[in-house]
Enzyme design. Sequence first.
Site, PDB file in Angstrom:
ATOM      1  N   VAL A 101      -6.132  -3.855  -3.168  1.00 43.83           N
ATOM      2  CA  VAL A 101      -6.863  -2.824  -3.895  1.00 43.83           C
ATOM      3  C   VAL A 101      -6.326  -1.479  -3.437  1.00 43.83           C
ATOM      4  O   VAL A 101      -6.072  -1.282  -2.243  1.00 43.83           O
ATOM      5  CB  VAL A 101      -8.383  -2.902  -3.620  1.00 43.83           C
ATOM      6  CG1 VAL A 101      -9.111  -1.779  -4.359  1.00 43.83           C
ATOM      7  CG2 VAL A 101      -8.945  -4.253  -4.028  1.00 43.83           C
ATOM      8  N   CYS A 102      -6.116  -0.566  -4.382  1.00 43.83           N
ATOM      9  CA  CYS A 102      -5.731   0.789  -4.045  1.00 43.83           C
ATOM     10  C   CYS A 102      -4.415   0.790  -3.241  1.00 43.83           C
ATOM     11  O   CYS A 102      -3.485   0.062  -3.565  1.00 43.83           O
ATOM     12  CB  CYS A 102      -6.880   1.449  -3.285  1.00 43.83           C
ATOM     13  SG  CYS A 102      -6.813   3.240  -3.159  1.00 43.83           S
ATOM     14  N   ALA A 103      -4.345   1.590  -2.185  1.00 49.42           N
ATOM     15  CA  ALA A 103      -3.120   1.705  -1.394  1.00 49.42           C
ATOM     16  C   ALA A 103      -2.853   0.490  -0.526  1.00 49.42           C
ATOM     17  O   ALA A 103      -1.855   0.448   0.194  1.00 49.42           O
ATOM     18  CB  ALA A 103      -3.189   2.952  -0.518  1.00 49.42           C
ATOM     19  N   GLY A 104      -3.705  -0.523  -0.597  1.00 47.31           N
ATOM     20  CA  GLY A 104      -3.427  -1.765   0.127  1.00 47.31           C
ATOM     21  C   GLY A 104      -2.124  -2.397  -0.310  1.00 47.31           C
ATOM     22  O   GLY A 104      -1.494  -3.156   0.452  1.00 47.31           O
TER      23      GLY A 104
END
Length: 244
Positions: A101-104
Amino acid sequence: MTQIALVVYPGFTALDVVGPYEVFRMLPDADVRFVWHEAGPVVADSGVLILGATHTLDETPSPDVVLVPGGSGSVMNQARDGQLLQWLRSVHTSSTWTTSVCAGSVVLAAAGVLDGQRATSHWQTLSALKLFGVTPVGDQRIVHEGKIATSAGVSAGIDLALWLAAQIADEKRARAIQLAIEYDPQPPFDSGHHSKADMGTKALATAILAKESLNKAQISAASKLLWEQVISAARVKMSRHQDR
């Protein structure tokens, strides 16, 4: 039993993890665990909210689903965490789904999991994916490549989790979970994607995010990560030139 490992690290973004958790916990026969180097409290990027890691990485060697969240600034530290990166490479070999999720997605990229793949991320970190040989996709909420699924920033994790719920169980169950959590987005504003926001909104959002991530340790980690990738790419290019 489907084992789902949600990675929590110091500085993770809460909704990246909690949103998907609320979906996953309603799946039948789901073993949802929060994993980190050590079991115990982990502080989110707000510096206030605390979530408990229920299991260590070593205690979770082969989850069916792994999810890596983003984190304001701190994600760059995790993208240089050798133990975490090795664990991700290992579990990816046997996972059914490897997700972020996101910058993961930057952490997955640093682990080599996204080599040659398409992936998405938060709009601020899309360009970082290029450094790892990943094709960034900025106009899709979820990008699905084989058994890898990445989602855009923060709230997109709920969309990803519902999509995964349909893959793990079935669409009927996923629809029921959506209703159970009453996920029916009707935002009062239409500035939720970079392409929709005006310049003033973009500038203010950038300033808000910068304020959250501005500290010497995080800046240092980001700089080192970027330089490591630049040097690595240069060495590969030099090696190819010498082989000619």
